[in-house]
Design an enzyme around this catalytic site. Structure first.
Site, PDB file in Angstrom:
ATOM      1  CB  VAL A 245       8.436  26.520  27.768  1.00 61.50           C
ATOM      2  CG1 VAL A 245       7.973  25.142  28.640  1.00 61.50           C
ATOM      3  CG2 VAL A 245       9.930  26.553  27.736  1.00 61.50           C
ATOM      4  CB  CYS A 246       3.615  24.076  25.124  1.00 60.98           C
ATOM      5  SG  CYS A 246       1.979  23.793  25.365  1.00 60.98           S
ATOM      6  CG  LEU A 247       4.448  24.091  32.271  1.00 63.67           C
ATOM      7  CD1 LEU A 247       4.611  22.612  32.241  1.00 63.67           C
ATOM      8  CD2 LEU A 247       5.625  24.226  33.195  1.00 63.67           C
TER       9      LEU A 247
ATOM     10  CG  ASN B  32       5.521  19.326  25.317  1.00 63.64           C
ATOM     11  OD1 ASN B  32       5.874  18.301  25.618  1.00 63.64           O
ATOM     12  ND2 ASN B  32       4.000  19.364  25.155  1.00 63.64           N
TER      13      ASN B  32
END
Length: 197
Positions: A111-113, A104
């Protein structure tokens, strides 16, 4: 009438600054909210906050996360936060400054959030983001990856993924450049996984 109020405000500022103090900078609504969020932070013991530009620059700070469990347990990860003036109506921009092999987080630190993107709303705060980042390290997800290779390995074998993470975190990088053994190890791990199928 409006001009009169402006003149009164200007005279008041001059009077306040004539006692030797610099005029106080007025904070935007976003800065006031951010100040409140930071003062109410409830960080886990394994997290810390620092202000590289000094505490006067609340819009730019760093969070250090040290997960105490999972694949990344025991290592420090530093995230830079750049908070827009439109906060909380716009989400902060968060980058991981620590090179990490993670499904992620890409190698550029993106950042993959979900709460930093489509699920952001003004009710959320800095504390929520920090706990979300912490969760990425204790429960990485292969479902919405920024690093497809890490996601594929995690999906195929959590043990293989853990071995690669340990290798990368201890030997895989030299400075900010890939160490060649990292790529060879990753290829060997994925070949090993395909033979097991």
């Amino acid at each position: 009438m409006i001009r009169l109020f402006k003149e009164k405000e200007k005279l008041k500022e001059i009077a306040e600054s004539s006692d030797g103090r610099a005029p106080v900078k007025k904070l935007s609504a976003g800065e006031l909210r951010l100040h409140k969020d930071i003062s109410e932070l409830n960080l886990p013991e394994s997290c810390g906050i620092s202000f590289p530009n000094g505490k006067d620059d609340l819009l730019n700070f760093e969070i250090t996360i040290r997960p105490d469990e999972g694949f990344y347990g025991g290592w420090d990860f530093v995230f830079s936060f750049e908070v827009p003036l439109m906060y909380p109506h716009e989400a902060p921009k968060v980058k991981c400054k620590t090179k990490v092999y993670h499904p992620n987080i890409d190698l550029a630190g993106n950042v993959c959030l979900n709460i930093l993107r489509e699920d952001w709303n003004p009710v959320l705060n800095i504390n929520t983001i920090i706990y979300g980042l912490y969760h990425l390290f204790t429960q990485p997800s292969h479902e919405d990856p920024l690093n497809p290779d890490a996601a594929a390995l995690l999906r195929a074998s959590s043990q293989g993924f853990q071995a690669v993470v340990r290798h990368v975190m201890t030997n895989g990088y030299r400075g900010e450049t890939y160490h060649p053994r990292f790529m060879q190890h990753m290829k060997a791990a994925s070949q090993h996984q395909s033979r097991l199928k």
